[in-house]
Design an enzyme around this catalytic site. Sequence first.
Site, short mmCIF file in Angstrom:
data_model
loop_
_atom_site.label_atom_id
_atom_site.label_comp_id
_atom_site.label_asym_id
_atom_site.label_seq_id
_atom_site.Cartn_x
_atom_site.Cartn_y
_atom_site.Cartn_z
CG ASN A 191 -4.81 -64.87 17.15
OD1 ASN A 191 -4.31 -65.94 16.77
ND2 ASN A 191 -5.40 -64.75 18.33
CD GLU A 194 -7.65 -67.15 17.16
OE1 GLU A 194 -8.29 -67.15 18.23
OE2 GLU A 194 -7.86 -66.34 16.23
CG ASP A 260 -14.56 -59.76 21.82
OD1 ASP A 260 -14.55 -60.75 21.06
OD2 ASP A 260 -14.53 -59.86 23.06
#
EC number: 2.7.1.167
Length: 461
Positions: A191, A194, A260
Amino acid sequence: MKKILVIGDLIADYYLWGKSERLSPEAPVPVLEVQRESKNLGGAANVANNLISLKAKVFLCGVVGDDLEGEHFISALKARGIDASGILIDKTRCTTLKTRIIAQNQQIARVDKEIKDPLNADLRKKLLDFFTEKIQEIDGVILSDYNKGVLDFELTQAMIALANQHHKLILCDPKGKDYSKYSHASLITPNRTELEHALHLKLDSHANLSKALQILKETYHIAMPLVTLSEQGIAFLEKGELVNCPTIAKEVYDVTGAGDTVIASLTLSLLESMSLKDACEFANAAAAVVVGKMGSALASLEEIALILNQTHPKILSLEKLLETLDQQKIIFTNGCFDLLHKGHASYLQKAKALGDILIVGLNSDASIKRLKGDKRPIVSEKDRAFLLASLSCVDYVVVFEEDTPIKLIQALKPDILVKGADYLNKEVIGSEFAKETHLMEFEEGYSTSAIIEKIKRTCND
């Protein structure tokens, strides 16, 4: 059915749901009156669960503790149809457990029980042996890294090398700041935050986003560099150019597990030979489903299809359209309608005036490319259909893949088939299935070709 191997950190998600209307007399903290409890598969197991929901065959590989939570976890995997033969028991750790406390559908606290130590050499070897055993059987691999000790640098690189050796797609959901751990993966899904931390680069502009993705490609040899941008969707590189796939979510209740869902849906889409752009649109739709629910939710293929098709209520399949029509005078016309302009609108208004229901058959993108060349259409079929459906004179739009609308006309049997006056003394395809064929004059001075030429001249000046 695609076979996918998921390796990573396994997390048991536990939820306490209730209401909180007072503070504790013991400390200034809210008191939750528990009304119900629930358990979900989290971490790499949530990725596997998402894949099951998308009709894939899933093998899951990871570790749980020698405890009651671990037993329940494996039982839950089997109940969902997930192959748990790659799950190992680590007697030195507890099963990772995250307890979320929800009051009035808002998360007010989370309690984590976990051990993040790296796996011992014996467990690491067993995981790699299982991976090696399965690699020829499966279609793709997902490494779901939650930084809980399973996917260390050496094991991650060994698995990526094996996947590449066997020409298998391998996607990684990364954690931490050292992205060399994931080098040579097919795709990674960081993301914004990150990726900023990993590259020490603020992603606050298109230029920096493009630079970050180029670094992933050139420095870390990621075949398909990509970054998820929360409400701004997904950005990736296509032929060196930055492309943004906007989000679809209308309401966001809980982002738990959305990452996920994204990596699961991306993997399955790419294995089904979708382009990266189409795969990102599919992943965005899947994420839109799950963030609209509370907890680590799942998206079914049916729910995703509803999201993708919710462009306009007037855009229907032929089957749905036939169910809808009822003893009214039907007008049918068709075309590409690329770069919708006043001439198109005037033509459609006149066509509508001939009867009750105006149905527009719209050439798909593939159909137009065959008819007009690879540089057309300018506007995608999804956008062209939406623009047509937004006109008050148009009642329904049906996209067709063939070069001609003969199948549509044969099925609809319209009262009036409308074509342009340029068809005078020419064969009108499908006229034998209509009660009447009407040739309509176009408004002079308007054409898509003229607009394209004007744009070219303007750009050259």
